[in-house]
Structures are given as structure tokens and as C-alpha cells.
Design an enzyme around this catalytic site. Structure first.
Site, PDB file in Angstrom:
ATOM      1  N   LYS A  81       0.853  -1.188   0.000  1.00  0.00           N
ATOM      2  CA  LYS A  81       0.000   0.000   0.000  1.00  0.00           C
ATOM      3  C   LYS A  81       0.886   1.234   0.000  1.00  0.00           C
ATOM      4  CE  LYS A  81      -4.497   1.073   0.749  1.00  0.00           C
ATOM      5  NZ  LYS A  81      -5.699   0.249   0.529  1.00  0.00           N
ATOM      6  N   GLY A 184     -20.927   6.205   5.461  1.00  0.00           N
ATOM      7  CA  GLY A 184     -20.100   6.654   4.338  1.00  0.00           C
ATOM      8  C   GLY A 184     -20.765   6.359   3.015  1.00  0.00           C
ATOM      9  N   GLY A 186     -19.327   7.237  -0.119  1.00  0.00           N
ATOM     10  CA  GLY A 186     -18.337   7.549  -1.157  1.00  0.00           C
ATOM     11  C   GLY A 186     -18.450   6.537  -2.284  1.00  0.00           C
ATOM     12  N   VAL A 188     -17.570   3.378  -2.626  1.00  0.00           N
ATOM     13  CA  VAL A 188     -18.115   2.064  -2.260  1.00  0.00           C
ATOM     14  C   VAL A 188     -19.497   2.206  -1.618  1.00  0.00           C
ATOM     15  CG1 VAL A 188     -17.763  -0.029  -0.895  1.00  0.00           C
ATOM     16  CG2 VAL A 188     -15.797   1.138  -1.895  1.00  0.00           C
TER      17      VAL A 188
HETATM   18  N1  PHE Z   1      -8.459   0.545  -2.433  1.00  0.00           N
HETATM   19  C1  PHE Z   1      -8.352  -0.845  -2.726  1.00  0.00           C
HETATM   20  C2  PHE Z   1      -8.370  -1.651  -1.423  1.00  0.00           C
HETATM   21  O1  PHE Z   1      -8.163  -1.141  -0.339  1.00  0.00           O
HETATM   22  C3  PHE Z   1      -7.060  -1.110  -3.441  1.00  0.00           C
HETATM   23  C4  PHE Z   1      -7.065  -1.443  -4.915  1.00  0.00           C
HETATM   24  C5  PHE Z   1      -8.083  -1.141  -5.786  1.00  0.00           C
HETATM   25  C6  PHE Z   1      -5.960  -2.083  -5.418  1.00  0.00           C
HETATM   26  C7  PHE Z   1      -8.028  -1.489  -7.097  1.00  0.00           C
HETATM   27  C8  PHE Z   1      -5.886  -2.465  -6.740  1.00  0.00           C
HETATM   28  C9  PHE Z   1      -6.922  -2.160  -7.584  1.00  0.00           C
HETATM   29  O2  PHE Z   1      -8.621  -2.838  -1.454  1.00  0.00           O
END
Ligand code: PHE
Length: 349
Positions: A81, A184, A186, A188
């Protein structure tokens, strides 16, 4: 040991890369937690942190959670990350320059880290980064031939997890007239609310921004952020910031289970015991929220079809059920049950 040293020791990851972007005075942290199952992959999060330590801590926790997610989903990627801590005053032009330099950095890493979106990063931002690192950046806009948004796929996975939780609790996975409390709205959260309304669930939601009128017109009920924990519903669904389940608000919850997309929802590890004491079932976040990262990485790096991605997302509910069964059987917490599966898969390799 100081706090950060302790966190690094507990993290047990492979590499932590830090870089200062001098023109904007931003701190870039890339955590390569594990490359055991495949190249480290995870989103890039951009926000303002109070201290460099806070940014690094977030990067450590989020990258570790990516390892857990991919292992649980049996997906051939490792966990990583990136966290970019920016000054609150960052202008759009400065952001663009920063993302260009970050893209160049990703390119120099030559696949040590693959990335997609996370908080504070838009598909257009991914386009900017992708100009310099096209092979290592997922989820650029449709015009660039990529998926544009991982929120929809993540929301589908959360829906699958909610259904299997309701089935586990009540024997049927019909969400009609069931109240789901969503924190939330957003990328998602709003996609999930639409799916839930389609299932004819009752949705109560909140957001720190002005609510989306369409969601309200379609039947979702908006409450202020402070009131969300007190709402009564079968499921409480955190889809915003992490670290939100603490001693105080766990006492306020009026739900039978917590099933949501936010990363690292428990403010401290003991929160799981408190949930158990209050008779609240907890679906580990890293088992619930893998849909987006898995579907996008699968389609863009492994040539998955849309059908294959949907089929894999639909398995998230099965994994959740397996975790509940193992936890009950072994008399351990759902988090420990999920982590046992992760450990088995990481050591088997
Ligand atoms: N934000 C996503 C997560 O926390 C990370 C992600 C999204 C990685 C799309 C790769 C492709 O799971």
C-alpha cells in the site's frame, strides 16, 4: 523501543520505502508487506496526516491488510500500500506534479509495487500516474482502456458478505425489509446503497459531505454522522474511515453484525472481544472488502473476463461463512479464524 519501532517490528513486512516530494513537501510511504503470493499490490491513499508517524503507521496497517485480503481470496498477489501525506493547502496543479513524480517513482520500482485507487485518488489521478508507469497502475479511466472505478466491484463483494451474514444469523439471505446502516456514501458506500435499495432493504446512511439527493429520492434515509452508531438495523456497515470501532461506539451499536468495506475498522485489537461480549458478529474487513482490488487486478493484469471477476466476487460470501463456521467450531474470534486461513495459505507456498 519507541512507538514507531514497535509498530515496525509488529508489522513484520518486507520493505518500507519512503520518499520526500520536495516541491510539495509531501511524504510518500510505500509498504511492501509481502510478496509471498505474488507482486505486492494495493491502492494509493492521499490525505493530510497530523504527523509523519501517523502516515507511516497507516501505510503499515493498510499494506498488511492487503496481504490478508489477497491470501483469503486465494488471489496470486502480495500485499502493499502507498500512503502520500500531503499538506492541507495542496493545489490541483501541485497535486498533478506530485502524481507525475510519483508515477516516475513507480516506474523506477519496476514492478516491486502495483497500485490502484484508494481514498483521495481519482481515476484521472491514476491516468496521470499511469503515463509514467502504465504497467504498474490499475483502474485508470475507461478512455484509457481500464476499469475506471473499483468501488462498484467492492460494493458487490460487501453485498455478498452481507447476504451470507444474514443467512448465517437468520437462515435466509433475503434482504427485503432488512435495515442496513451504512456509514459513508463515497465510491463504495453509494454503490452499495444502490444495490441494497435494489434488494428492497431499508437503508439508513450518513456521510461527512452533503448527502447525495438521488439516494434519498430512491428511499435511503440520511442521518447526521454523529447519529449513525445509534441506528437500529441488522447490519452496521462501515464504508468510510478505518479505526472507527472503539469502546464508546461499540456500546452504542444496535445491530447483530458489523459487515463493511472500510479498511482496518477496529480501533484496537481488543475491540473484537467487546463486539463478542455485546453479541455482535464481526465479519473481518479484509475478508469483506477485497472485491475491487481482486476484480480490477484480475481483469487488468490476469486477463480475467467480467464474468470471471463477478464469479470470484460472489465467492466472498462463502469465505465469510467459512470464517463464521471455523470461529464457532474452534471457539476463537472471527478475526483469528480469518488470520489462521491467511497464515496457512502464506506458509503453504
Ligand atoms: N483501495 C483498494 C483496497 O483497499 C485497493 C485497490 C483497488 C488495489 C483497485 C488495486 C486495484 O482494497
Amino acid at each position: 523501543m519507541n512507538d514507531l519501532q514497535e509498530k515496525l517490528a509488529a508489522w513484520n513486512g518486507e520493505q518500507l520505502l519512503t520518499s520526500i516530494d520536495h516541491p510539495t513537501n509531501s511524504l510518500i510511504c510505500i509498504g511492501i508487506h509481502s510478496s509471498v503470493l505474488g507482486p505486492a499490490t494495493g491502492g494509493t491513499r492521499m490525505q493530510t496526516y497530523a504527523t509523519p508517524e501517523a502516515a507511516i503507521s497507516d501505510c503499515l496497517a493498510l499494506s498488511k491488510s492487503m496481504t490478508h485480503k489477497f491470501a483469503l481470496a486465494n488471489f496470486p498477489r502480495g500485499g502493499g500500500k502507498a500512503v502520500i501525506s500531503v499538506p492541507a493547502s495542496l493545489t490541483p496543479t501541485e497535486k498533478r506534479g506530485l502524481l507525475e513524480r510519483y508515477g516516475q517513482l513507480l516506474s523506477r520500482l519496476k514492478g516491486l509495487f502495483y497500485t490502484g485507487p484508494d481514498m483521495g485518488i481519482t481515476p484521472e489521478d491514476l491516468n496521470t500516474m499511469g503515463q509514467y508507469a502504465p504497467d504498474y497502475v490499475f483502474c485508470r479511466t475507461n478512455a484509457s482502456g481500464q476499469a475506471n472505478n473499483s468501488g462498484d466491484a467492492t460494493a458487490l463483494g460487501v453485498l455478498s458478505a452481507i447476504k451470507s451474514t444474514v443467512k448465517y444469523l437468520e437462515g435466509v439471505d433475503d434482504l427485503k425489509d432488512k435495515t442496513i446502516v451504512v456509514q459513508g456514501a463515497g465510491s463504495v458506500g453509494s454503490a452499495l446503497i444502490k444495490l441494497l435499495l435494489h434488494e428492497k432493504s431499508k437503508v439508513i446512511f450518513t456521510d461527512i459531505h452533503e448527502p447525495n439527493e438521488r439516494l434519498i429520492n430512491d428511499g435511503a434515509v440520511f442521518v447526521s454522522p454523529a447519529k449513525i452508531y445509534h441506528q437500529e438495523g441488522i447490519i452496521f456497515c462501515p464504508c468510510a474511515q478505518g479505526g472507527i470501532l472503539n469502546e464508546t461506539n461499540i456500546q452504542q451499536l444496535h445491530c447483530k453484525a458489523v459487515v463493511g468495506a472500510a479498511n482496518n475498522q477496529l480501533s484496537h485489537p481488543e475491540a473484537i472481544q467487546q463486539l463478542q461480549t455485546n453479541n455482535i458478529l464481526y465479519a473481518p474487513d479484509f475478508a469483506v472488502n477485497i472485491g475491487g482490488a481482486m476484480a480490477i487486478t484480475g481483469m487488468e493484469a490476469l486477463q480475467w473476463s467480467q464474468e470471471k471477476a463477478s464469479a470470484e466476487i460472489a465467492k466472498i460470501g462463502d469465505t465469510i461463512e467459512m470464517i463464521y463456521i471455523i470461529a464457532t467450531h474452534k471457539k476463537i474470534s472471527t478475526v483469528d479464524a480469518a488470520l489462521q486461513i491467511v497464515e496457512e495459505r502464506l506458509t503453504k507456498k
